[in-house]
Enzyme design. Structure first.
Site, PDB file in Angstrom:
ATOM      1  N   SER A 208     -15.812   8.584  22.467  1.00 30.43           N
ATOM      2  CA  SER A 208     -15.606   9.957  21.973  1.00 30.43           C
ATOM      3  C   SER A 208     -14.239  10.475  22.398  1.00 30.43           C
ATOM      4  O   SER A 208     -13.364   9.686  22.762  1.00 30.43           O
ATOM      5  CB  SER A 208     -16.722  10.864  22.473  1.00 30.43           C
ATOM      6  OG  SER A 208     -16.664  12.103  21.817  1.00 30.43           O
ATOM      7  N   ASN A 209     -14.054  11.774  22.371  1.00 26.50           N
ATOM      8  CA  ASN A 209     -12.787  12.382  22.809  1.00 26.50           C
ATOM      9  C   ASN A 209     -13.088  13.704  23.514  1.00 26.50           C
ATOM     10  O   ASN A 209     -14.247  14.085  23.653  1.00 26.50           O
ATOM     11  CB  ASN A 209     -11.861  12.581  21.606  1.00 26.50           C
ATOM     12  CG  ASN A 209     -12.538  13.400  20.528  1.00 26.50           C
ATOM     13  OD1 ASN A 209     -12.902  14.554  20.739  1.00 26.50           O
ATOM     14  ND2 ASN A 209     -12.751  12.797  19.362  1.00 26.50           N
ATOM     15  N   TYR A 210     -12.035  14.382  23.940  1.00 29.53           N
ATOM     16  CA  TYR A 210     -12.213  15.572  24.793  1.00 29.53           C
ATOM     17  C   TYR A 210     -12.492  16.863  24.030  1.00 29.53           C
ATOM     18  O   TYR A 210     -12.493  17.937  24.616  1.00 29.53           O
ATOM     19  CB  TYR A 210     -10.963  15.794  25.639  1.00 29.53           C
ATOM     20  CG  TYR A 210     -10.750  14.759  26.714  1.00 29.53           C
ATOM     21  CD1 TYR A 210     -11.700  14.557  27.706  1.00 29.53           C
ATOM     22  CD2 TYR A 210      -9.584  13.996  26.760  1.00 29.53           C
ATOM     23  CE1 TYR A 210     -11.502  13.622  28.702  1.00 29.53           C
ATOM     24  CE2 TYR A 210      -9.371  13.058  27.757  1.00 29.53           C
ATOM     25  CZ  TYR A 210     -10.337  12.878  28.722  1.00 29.53           C
ATOM     26  OH  TYR A 210     -10.148  11.961  29.711  1.00 29.53           O
ATOM     27  N   ALA A 276     -12.659  16.892  15.792  1.00 28.74           N
ATOM     28  CA  ALA A 276     -11.873  15.739  16.244  1.00 28.74           C
ATOM     29  C   ALA A 276     -12.745  14.513  15.970  1.00 28.74           C
ATOM     30  O   ALA A 276     -13.496  14.061  16.831  1.00 28.74           O
ATOM     31  CB  ALA A 276     -11.558  15.879  17.718  1.00 28.74           C
TER      32      ALA A 276
END
Ligand code: CTP
Length: 399
Positions: A208-210, A276
């Site tokens: 995943s991402n932030y 995102a």
């Protein structure tokens, strides 16, 4: 704009309470119906007789009428009002509102209020600047209340500074702008994607991402406040959508988000793609937890569908499509390329090189680029204020 609007006007114990009479008169002149709720301290500064004469309604102050025991229902007022305005609002009332201390009729009415609430603080400059007042005001903002910032000037304490209640004319203009904006997006359906996506590796791990989802949720809130029906397609986030005009659809992976977005978009007036989205997903999902064996592990990743580009292909003349670009370098060129490649009408650029911009925080600093080649830079602001700027910009370019 205020004609026929039902306004609960809360008045508290500040010297600025005398201005509430002017406020009542202005609101009534504009065609509003005004129901005054006054605190016991408020009555020390302005008499209920003045207010009931101006509003043509009995003023409510206590939970019961002393003479016949009639119950004054704060719940009914909460349902009746189109808006609640507390002007003047003292530091004490702001503190009680922030912390749910329901010891008078005004606070119980506030807690029962279904309509938007506006607060016009009035106090001495040091009281206003005190961290506890500021923290309480921040709390009220986080509950979705609107703060009508006090003006700077001569105060009843003979000091000069920020704390003087905004003038009645300015308060009325604020409400008028609110009602005007409230209708800007009525009958519009808007799809907003928000947050990260999770791409599963095995039962306990994902890629995943932030992304926190805060920018997308702020946009959903602003669009709903302006009357739109919002479809908020959210990846996994720790946020709640507060406005009743928001229909939230939770998804986990990019593929799920893509399926929901392409299904919904044809019936939308606009799409704002704030998510995102993970660009890749693991080629295979391990049914059992992947075990460590001390060797290097090579993951094969497959490209995910590009939601923005797909909606860009589906887009009709009547639809508006807005994308985001979070860049670390060569920002402007990358954003321009994305705008063209994905057939977007607008792209909102934020750079990780700008302090306070990007994923996790409560602030953002953006530039907006249009398909016609225009570029406008905005200063660092709260994500809610950034969302207001984005919607204002799009509306001003789509008239
Ligand atoms: N986007 C999307 N679906 C994807 C990837 C991106 O809808 N699979 C959208 C984002 O929501 C954003 C815009 O496209 O509105 C740009 O996203 P970004 O990740 O910056 O662009 P990418 O095309 O993924 O480019 P790169 O990661 O190479 O910078």
């Amino acid at each position: 704009m205020l004609n026929g609007k039902k306004i609960v006007l809360g008045i508290t114990g500040s010297i600025a309470a005398y201005k509430a009479a002017f406020l009542c008169r202005l609101l009534i002149k504009k065609g509003a119906e005004v129901q005054v709720v006054i605190t016991p301290a408020g009555k020390e500064f302005i008499t209920p007789v003045t207010l009931s004469t101006l509003t043509n309604k009995p003023v409510v102050s206590a939970f019961f009428a002393a003479n016949d025991g009639t119950w004054h229902s704060h719940v009914d007022m909460g349902l009746w009002a189109d808006v609640m305005l507390i002007a003047p609002a003292t530091a004490a009332t702001i503190g009680k509102m922030a912390n749910g201390i329901a010891d008078n009729m005004l606070i119980t009415t506030y807690l029962s209020m279904k309509a938007p609430v506006f607060v016009a603080p009035a106090m001495d400059l040091d009281m206003y600047a005190h961290p506890s007042t500021q923290a309480n005001l921040e709390k009220l903002k986080s509950y979705g209340n609107h703060i009508i910032e006090p003006a700077s000037g001569f105060l009843a304490s003979s000091l000069e500074g920020k704390g003087r209640m905004e003038e009645p004319e300015a308060i009325v203009a604020y409400l008028e702008t609110f009602f005007e904006k409230n209708q800007q997006l009525s009958k519009k359906k808007i799809l907003i994607t928000a947050g990260p996506t999770y791409e599963k590796l095995d039962p306990v791990r994902y890629i995943s991402n932030y992304s926190s989802g805060k920018m997308g949720f702020a946009l959903a809130e602003v669009c709903a406040e302006r009357g739109a029906e919002v479809f908020l397609l959210s990846g996994p986030v720790q946020l709640q959508a507060k406005h009743q005009g928001i229909k939230r659809i939770d998804v986990e992976s990019a593929v799920e988000m893509y399926q929901a977005a392409t299904r919904l978009f044809p019936s939308m007036d606009a799409g704002i793609l704030c998510a995102a989205v993970a660009d890749y997903r693991p080629a295979s999902f391990a049914e059992k937890k992947i075990k460590r064996n001390g060797e290097a592990l090579h993951l094969e990743l497959l490209p995910n569908p590009d939601i923005a580009a797909s909606l860009g292909k589906m887009k009709t003349q009547a639809q508006v499509l807005v994308g985001f670009a979070l860049e670390t370098d060569n920002e402007m060129q990358n954003a321009k390329n994305k705008l063209q490649k994905k057939n977007l009408d607008f792209i909102v650029l934020n750079s990780l090189q700008d302090a306070g911009a990007g994923f996790k925080g409560d602030t953002n600093k953006i530039s907006i680029l249009t398909a016609q080649g225009e570029k406008v830079d905005f200063p660092l602001k709260s994500k809610k204020a950034v969302a207001e700027d984005i919607i204002d910009f799009i509306l001003s370019h789509n008239e």
